[in-house]
Design a protein around this motif. Sequence first.
Motif, short mmCIF file in Angstrom:
data_model
loop_
_atom_site.label_atom_id
_atom_site.label_comp_id
_atom_site.label_asym_id
_atom_site.label_seq_id
_atom_site.Cartn_x
_atom_site.Cartn_y
_atom_site.Cartn_z
N GLY A 129 11.72 28.61 26.36
CA GLY A 129 11.33 30.03 26.58
C GLY A 129 12.39 31.08 27.02
O GLY A 129 12.22 32.09 27.37
N HIS A 130 13.64 30.59 26.71
CA HIS A 130 14.62 31.53 26.87
C HIS A 130 15.47 31.39 25.48
O HIS A 130 15.67 30.58 24.72
CB HIS A 130 15.75 31.09 27.87
CG HIS A 130 15.25 30.96 29.11
ND1 HIS A 130 14.81 32.02 29.94
CD2 HIS A 130 14.85 30.01 30.24
CE1 HIS A 130 14.23 31.69 31.18
NE2 HIS A 130 14.11 30.43 31.24
N HIS A 131 16.30 32.80 25.44
CA HIS A 131 16.94 32.78 24.07
C HIS A 131 18.54 32.68 24.34
O HIS A 131 19.13 33.52 25.25
CB HIS A 131 16.71 34.03 23.26
CG HIS A 131 15.30 34.45 23.04
ND1 HIS A 131 14.40 33.50 22.42
CD2 HIS A 131 14.75 35.74 23.80
CE1 HIS A 131 13.25 34.27 22.58
NE2 HIS A 131 13.54 35.47 23.25
N PHE A 132 19.17 32.01 23.69
CA PHE A 132 20.68 31.44 23.80
C PHE A 132 21.58 31.59 22.61
O PHE A 132 21.01 31.46 21.60
CB PHE A 132 20.76 30.00 24.40
CG PHE A 132 20.45 29.78 25.74
CD1 PHE A 132 20.98 30.12 27.02
CD2 PHE A 132 19.21 29.04 25.93
CE1 PHE A 132 20.66 29.91 28.15
CE2 PHE A 132 18.46 28.89 27.22
CZ PHE A 132 19.16 29.23 28.28
N LEU A 133 22.46 32.24 22.90
CA LEU A 133 23.56 32.60 22.03
C LEU A 133 24.68 31.35 22.42
O LEU A 133 25.34 31.50 23.38
CB LEU A 133 24.18 33.89 21.73
CG LEU A 133 25.51 34.08 20.74
CD1 LEU A 133 24.98 33.86 19.58
CD2 LEU A 133 26.18 35.06 21.27
N PHE A 134 24.96 30.25 21.42
CA PHE A 134 25.79 29.31 21.83
C PHE A 134 27.09 29.45 20.75
O PHE A 134 26.86 29.68 19.55
CB PHE A 134 25.58 27.77 21.78
CG PHE A 134 24.44 27.55 22.88
CD1 PHE A 134 25.12 27.27 24.07
CD2 PHE A 134 23.11 27.56 22.64
CE1 PHE A 134 24.13 26.80 24.98
CE2 PHE A 134 22.34 27.05 23.67
CZ PHE A 134 22.87 26.92 24.85
N SER A 182 18.14 38.84 25.82
CA SER A 182 17.02 39.36 25.87
C SER A 182 16.01 39.29 24.68
O SER A 182 16.52 39.11 23.61
CB SER A 182 17.04 40.53 26.47
OG SER A 182 17.58 41.47 25.54
N ASP A 183 14.60 39.51 24.88
CA ASP A 183 13.75 39.59 23.88
C ASP A 183 14.15 40.69 22.97
O ASP A 183 14.02 40.64 21.63
CB ASP A 183 12.31 39.70 24.43
CG ASP A 183 11.73 38.50 25.09
OD1 ASP A 183 12.37 37.64 24.69
OD2 ASP A 183 10.80 38.61 25.95
N SER A 184 14.51 41.95 23.34
CA SER A 184 14.95 42.94 22.73
C SER A 184 16.04 42.80 21.85
O SER A 184 16.07 43.21 20.69
CB SER A 184 15.00 44.42 23.85
OG SER A 184 16.11 43.83 24.74
N GLU A 185 17.17 41.96 22.44
CA GLU A 185 18.29 41.76 21.62
C GLU A 185 18.05 40.93 20.67
O GLU A 185 18.22 40.95 19.46
CB GLU A 185 19.42 40.91 22.58
CG GLU A 185 19.95 42.03 23.35
CD GLU A 185 20.91 41.25 24.20
OE1 GLU A 185 22.00 41.72 24.79
OE2 GLU A 185 20.54 40.41 24.90
N LEU A 186 17.01 39.85 20.74
CA LEU A 186 16.62 39.02 19.72
C LEU A 186 15.95 39.64 18.59
O LEU A 186 15.79 39.53 17.28
CB LEU A 186 15.71 37.77 20.07
CG LEU A 186 15.35 36.74 19.43
CD1 LEU A 186 16.76 36.01 18.82
CD2 LEU A 186 14.51 35.79 19.97
N GLY A 187 15.16 40.78 19.12
CA GLY A 187 14.47 41.48 18.06
C GLY A 187 15.27 42.47 17.31
O GLY A 187 14.51 42.78 16.13
N GLN A 188 16.42 42.66 17.57
CA GLN A 188 17.31 43.39 16.56
C GLN A 188 17.74 42.76 15.57
O GLN A 188 18.33 43.40 14.49
CB GLN A 188 18.40 43.76 17.42
CG GLN A 188 18.38 44.64 18.66
CD GLN A 188 19.60 44.96 19.38
OE1 GLN A 188 20.65 44.76 18.85
NE2 GLN A 188 19.36 45.27 20.72
N PHE A 189 17.32 41.47 15.37
CA PHE A 189 17.69 40.89 14.04
C PHE A 189 16.65 40.56 13.18
O PHE A 189 16.68 40.05 12.06
CB PHE A 189 17.96 39.25 14.45
CG PHE A 189 19.02 38.70 15.48
CD1 PHE A 189 20.34 39.13 14.80
CD2 PHE A 189 19.02 38.57 16.76
CE1 PHE A 189 21.51 38.71 15.61
CE2 PHE A 189 20.22 38.26 17.56
CZ PHE A 189 21.36 38.54 17.04
N ALA A 190 15.77 41.52 13.35
CA ALA A 190 14.52 41.58 12.22
C ALA A 190 14.93 41.98 11.06
O ALA A 190 14.36 41.62 10.00
CB ALA A 190 13.35 42.51 12.84
#
Length: 337
Positions: A129-134, A182-190
């Motif tokens: 349930g979490h978004h990670f940048l590795f 965050s969810d908003s940061e991930l949404g920027q990749f749309a």
Amino acid sequence: FISNPNRGINAGYYPGPATNPSQQTNRLSPPGANAIPFTGYNPNRNDSSRRGLDTQRAHTMYLGSSSDEVALLTACKDNEDFYFIGRTGDGRQTIVESSRFGRMMYRTHLTNHFDSERKMMSVVVDFDGHHFLFVKGADSSILPRLRSGSRRLPHEEFIVQGLEDPLRRGHRTMVFAARLLSDSELGQFADPATRPTMLDSLEEHLTLLGSSAVEDRLQDQLHESLEMLRTAGIPVWVITGDKGDTARNVAVAAGLFDPPPEPVQILRTPADLARLDPTRRGNLIVDGQAVRELLTRGQGAKEFVETALEFRCVVFSRTTPNQKVEILRLVRRAGKV
């Protein structure tokens, strides 16, 4: 360390010091959380399950285009209790199994692939349930991106200090870092058009996780072959993307340089060219930054090649694939290849 004689490489893992989750908040967790829970964790996993997984591991051999990644996956499998099983058909799900945590699934959103200029790569994944940048890559690329800056956290300083020994041995090192999205940061990749730029901007404010070292074993009879070239009066140049210290240690291991304290001249900028003394017939190390600047100067590049050819051995460090090609062209124009 693990040894893989079939591929001629060793791999080592340099973790940070163990911490007690009850005493220190996980810096990649959401506020108020002490640890990220692992899907499938079963502290009562029985010994028969462990034996079955160990048997499966014993008969698994990884194959891939990157010997470094093969070595690291093998090290995790044999020493760190994390067994890479594979990916689903669409390549979006990665499956890892551990006798401690059971089977874990990671969903891959995006990958910012490695390139020789950035010297790093990153991947955005979902887990529990979490978004990670590795991120993984050269310490020179990743350490400046840590959110702690020059004032590293204690475990980060421990990891960085752990790089010193493998670098002295001439091993190739990588560091690993991450951050929570965050969810908003991930949404920027749309929008696919802005994805590369967005991913680059998010590769900042990282937390250092660990480091690794991979050793390329020297080929059999390399010393004898190089000695024959020297006896025939043929200069030997080494062009590598490794850091200066690593490149020098590899040259020593190969018998091209004598061990310290043998003097070695270093060319860090084009201004250093006037201070080189080829009459000493010693060895020369050329930094990639100097190569970058010299290649933009027509006459300066020609002067550099003529001077470098007077040295017994020249090692180029931190060079890109394009720079390697340009160096070869310069020597060919000089009629020496």
